[in-house]
Each structure stands twice: as structure tokens, then as C-alpha cells.
Motif scaffolding. Structure first.
Motif, mmCIF file in Angstrom:
data_model
loop_
_atom_site.group_PDB
_atom_site.id
_atom_site.type_symbol
_atom_site.label_atom_id
_atom_site.label_comp_id
_atom_site.label_asym_id
_atom_site.label_seq_id
_atom_site.Cartn_x
_atom_site.Cartn_y
_atom_site.Cartn_z
ATOM 1 N N TRP A 5 14.837 7.392 -11.492
ATOM 2 C CA TRP A 5 14.842 8.688 -12.161
ATOM 3 C C TRP A 5 13.553 8.864 -12.929
ATOM 4 O O TRP A 5 13.093 7.951 -13.625
ATOM 5 N N ASN A 6 12.963 10.042 -12.801
ATOM 6 C CA ASN A 6 11.704 10.305 -13.471
ATOM 7 C C ASN A 6 11.494 11.793 -13.628
ATOM 8 O O ASN A 6 12.113 12.589 -12.924
ATOM 9 N N THR A 7 10.602 12.159 -14.538
ATOM 10 C CA THR A 7 10.227 13.566 -14.682
ATOM 11 C C THR A 7 9.043 13.901 -13.784
ATOM 12 O O THR A 7 8.687 15.059 -13.642
ATOM 13 N N LYS A 8 8.437 12.887 -13.219
ATOM 14 C CA LYS A 8 7.302 13.066 -12.318
ATOM 15 C C LYS A 8 7.764 12.811 -10.883
ATOM 16 O O LYS A 8 8.862 12.318 -10.664
ATOM 17 N N ILE A 9 6.903 13.137 -9.938
ATOM 18 C CA ILE A 9 7.196 12.826 -8.534
ATOM 19 C C ILE A 9 6.554 11.480 -8.238
ATOM 20 O O ILE A 9 5.332 11.384 -8.080
ATOM 21 N N ILE A 10 7.373 10.449 -8.198
ATOM 22 C CA ILE A 10 6.910 9.097 -7.889
ATOM 23 C C ILE A 10 7.862 8.531 -6.851
ATOM 24 O O ILE A 10 9.077 8.525 -7.066
ATOM 25 N N VAL A 11 7.308 8.113 -5.737
ATOM 26 C CA VAL A 11 8.144 7.508 -4.695
ATOM 27 C C VAL A 11 7.711 6.071 -4.484
ATOM 28 O O VAL A 11 6.553 5.723 -4.641
ATOM 29 N N LEU A 12 8.668 5.271 -4.154
ATOM 30 C CA LEU A 12 8.436 3.863 -3.869
ATOM 31 C C LEU A 12 8.592 3.678 -2.363
ATOM 32 O O LEU A 12 9.693 3.839 -1.833
ATOM 33 N N PRO A 13 7.472 3.419 -1.665
ATOM 34 C CA PRO A 13 7.558 3.251 -0.206
ATOM 35 C C PRO A 13 8.562 2.155 0.174
ATOM 36 O O PRO A 13 8.756 1.194 -0.558
ATOM 37 N N ARG A 14 9.181 2.363 1.299
ATOM 38 C CA ARG A 14 10.131 1.414 1.885
ATOM 39 C C ARG A 14 11.419 1.266 1.072
ATOM 40 O O ARG A 14 12.092 0.253 1.154
ATOM 41 N N VAL A 15 11.731 2.291 0.297
ATOM 42 C CA VAL A 15 12.999 2.297 -0.438
ATOM 43 C C VAL A 15 13.809 3.487 0.070
ATOM 44 O O VAL A 15 13.308 4.609 0.128
ATOM 45 N N ALA A 16 15.031 3.235 0.445
ATOM 46 C CA ALA A 16 15.887 4.281 1.004
ATOM 47 C C ALA A 16 16.175 5.364 -0.038
ATOM 48 O O ALA A 16 16.285 5.080 -1.229
ATOM 49 N N LEU A 17 16.291 6.566 0.437
ATOM 50 C CA LEU A 17 16.630 7.706 -0.399
ATOM 51 C C LEU A 17 18.016 7.475 -1.009
ATOM 52 O O LEU A 17 18.944 7.063 -0.310
ATOM 53 N N ILE A 18 18.136 7.719 -2.290
ATOM 54 C CA ILE A 18 19.408 7.516 -2.968
ATOM 55 C C ILE A 18 20.319 8.697 -2.681
ATOM 56 O O ILE A 18 19.952 9.839 -2.879
ATOM 57 N N ARG A 19 21.509 8.384 -2.191
ATOM 58 C CA ARG A 19 22.490 9.422 -1.836
ATOM 59 C C ARG A 19 23.841 9.099 -2.465
ATOM 60 O O ARG A 19 24.858 9.085 -1.790
ATOM 61 N N LYS A 20 23.815 8.820 -3.758
ATOM 62 C CA LYS A 20 25.071 8.576 -4.472
ATOM 63 C C LYS A 20 25.128 9.499 -5.674
ATOM 64 O O LYS A 20 24.157 10.188 -5.997
ATOM 65 N N GLY A 21 26.274 9.498 -6.326
ATOM 66 C CA GLY A 21 26.439 10.397 -7.460
ATOM 67 C C GLY A 21 26.309 11.838 -6.997
ATOM 68 O O GLY A 21 26.723 12.183 -5.894
#
Length: 173
Positions: free
Chosen positions: A97-113
Motif C-alpha cells: 500500500w502506498n500513496t505513490k505508484i510503486i510496483v515490485l517486479p515479479r510480484v503477483a497482483l494482490i486480489r484480496k480484500g
């Protein structure tokens, strides 16, 4: 401003400041692991708009003498519900969770909650807050202007975020 209004106003500001501390911690954590930030050019506008939002509420409530304003329990209930939903978003994304756009390569998109049901729930929540919070303080002009500005900024933000998430997903493959 009545005492209840001032206490609520200060609590909301304190909550936002705490969220910025969490976001900065998460930003550092992600960048230490190779997180890639995008959208820096428009991020400053989010900061400016959200700071002006609180200034506008205070000034409007002060200028129009909202001393006789009483608690609207329906609006307060909606506000409290948005806080629950906001916390659900933050907890669901955890360190991502962040206020900026930061992605971590090779990490699956979170689809919970809430992300299981809606693609960008936090932006919906913020939009509701930008309407409801000023109404709680009798800041009607602020309640009209800031949700519109929010929508304009999201027309820039969401495509940037989607592009970053797609690039991260492509790296996974």
C-alpha cells in the motif's frame, strides 16, 4: 468551529499524517527490494490538492460561521464506513500500500480484500470522503470542487498505475 468539528478535523489530519508515515515506510521497503516508481510528475498535484482540501474546509467553515452547525449522523456514519473501508484497503495491500505508484517486479497482483471486487477501491473511497468530509463541516463549496478535481487527477493517475501494473505483470511472465 465547534469543539466537535475541531476534534474531528484534527483527527482526520492526524490520520492522514500517520498514513503518510506508513506509505513512506512501505515505499522504502519496496524500493529496497527493487520497487519501481512511476507517475512522479503528477504525484505533487495529489499532495497539493489534499493539502488545499483541508485548508478549504477550515476556511469555508470559518468564513461562513458554522458555529451553529450540528452533527449530521448520516454523514458521520458514511464517513466512519469509509474509514473502515480505507483500513481494509491498507491492510489488504500490506507492505504494497502506498500513496505513490510503486510496483515490485515479479510480484503477483494482490486480489484480496476489496481488491477482489473492485480494481481501485481506495480511489472510490477517497472520492466519497472528498464529498462527505466537507459536508460534515458545512463546507458545501469544498464538497463540490474537490471531488471534481479528484476525478480529473484520476484520469491521469489510473492510466499511469495500470501501465505500471501491466509492466510488472509482463516481467512476471
Amino acid at each position: 468551529m465547534k469543539t466537535w468539528m475541531l476534534i474531528l478535523y484534527l483527527c482526520i489530519i492526524m490520520q492522514r499524517l500517520i498514513e503518510l508515515v506508513i506509505a513512506k515506510s512501505n515505499e522504502n521497503w519496496m524500493k529496497e527490494r527493487g520497487g519501481i516508481e512511476t507517475g512522479q510528475e503528477h504525484y505533487k498535484w495529489f499532495v497539493i490538492v489534499h493539502c488545499l482540501f483541508f485548508v478549504a474546509i477550515y476556511l469555508e467553515a470559518w468564513l461562513f460561521g458554522r458555529e451553529d452547525f450540528s452533527v449530521n449522523y448520516i454523514l458521520l456514519s458514511i464517513f466512519l464506513l469509509t474509514q473502515f473501508l480505507r483500513a481494509w484497503c491498507i491492510v489488504s495491500l500490506g507492505r504494497f500500500w502506498n500513496t505513490k505508484i510503486i510496483v515490485l517486479p515479479r510480484v503477483a497482483l494482490i486480489r484480496k480484500g476489496p481488491y477482489k471486487y473492485v480494481k481501485h477501491p481506495n480511489y472510490i473511497i477517497v472520492g466519497i470522503e472528498l464529498l462527505v468530509i466537507p459536508l460534515l463541516f458545512g463546507a458545501y463549496l469544498t464538497a463540490v470542487i474537490f471531488p471534481i478535481i479528484h476525478l480529473v487527477l484520476l484520469k491521469i493517475r489510473i492510466p499511469n498505475e495500470e501501465k505500471a501494473l501491466r509492466m510488472s505483470y509482463d516481467v512476471q511472465r
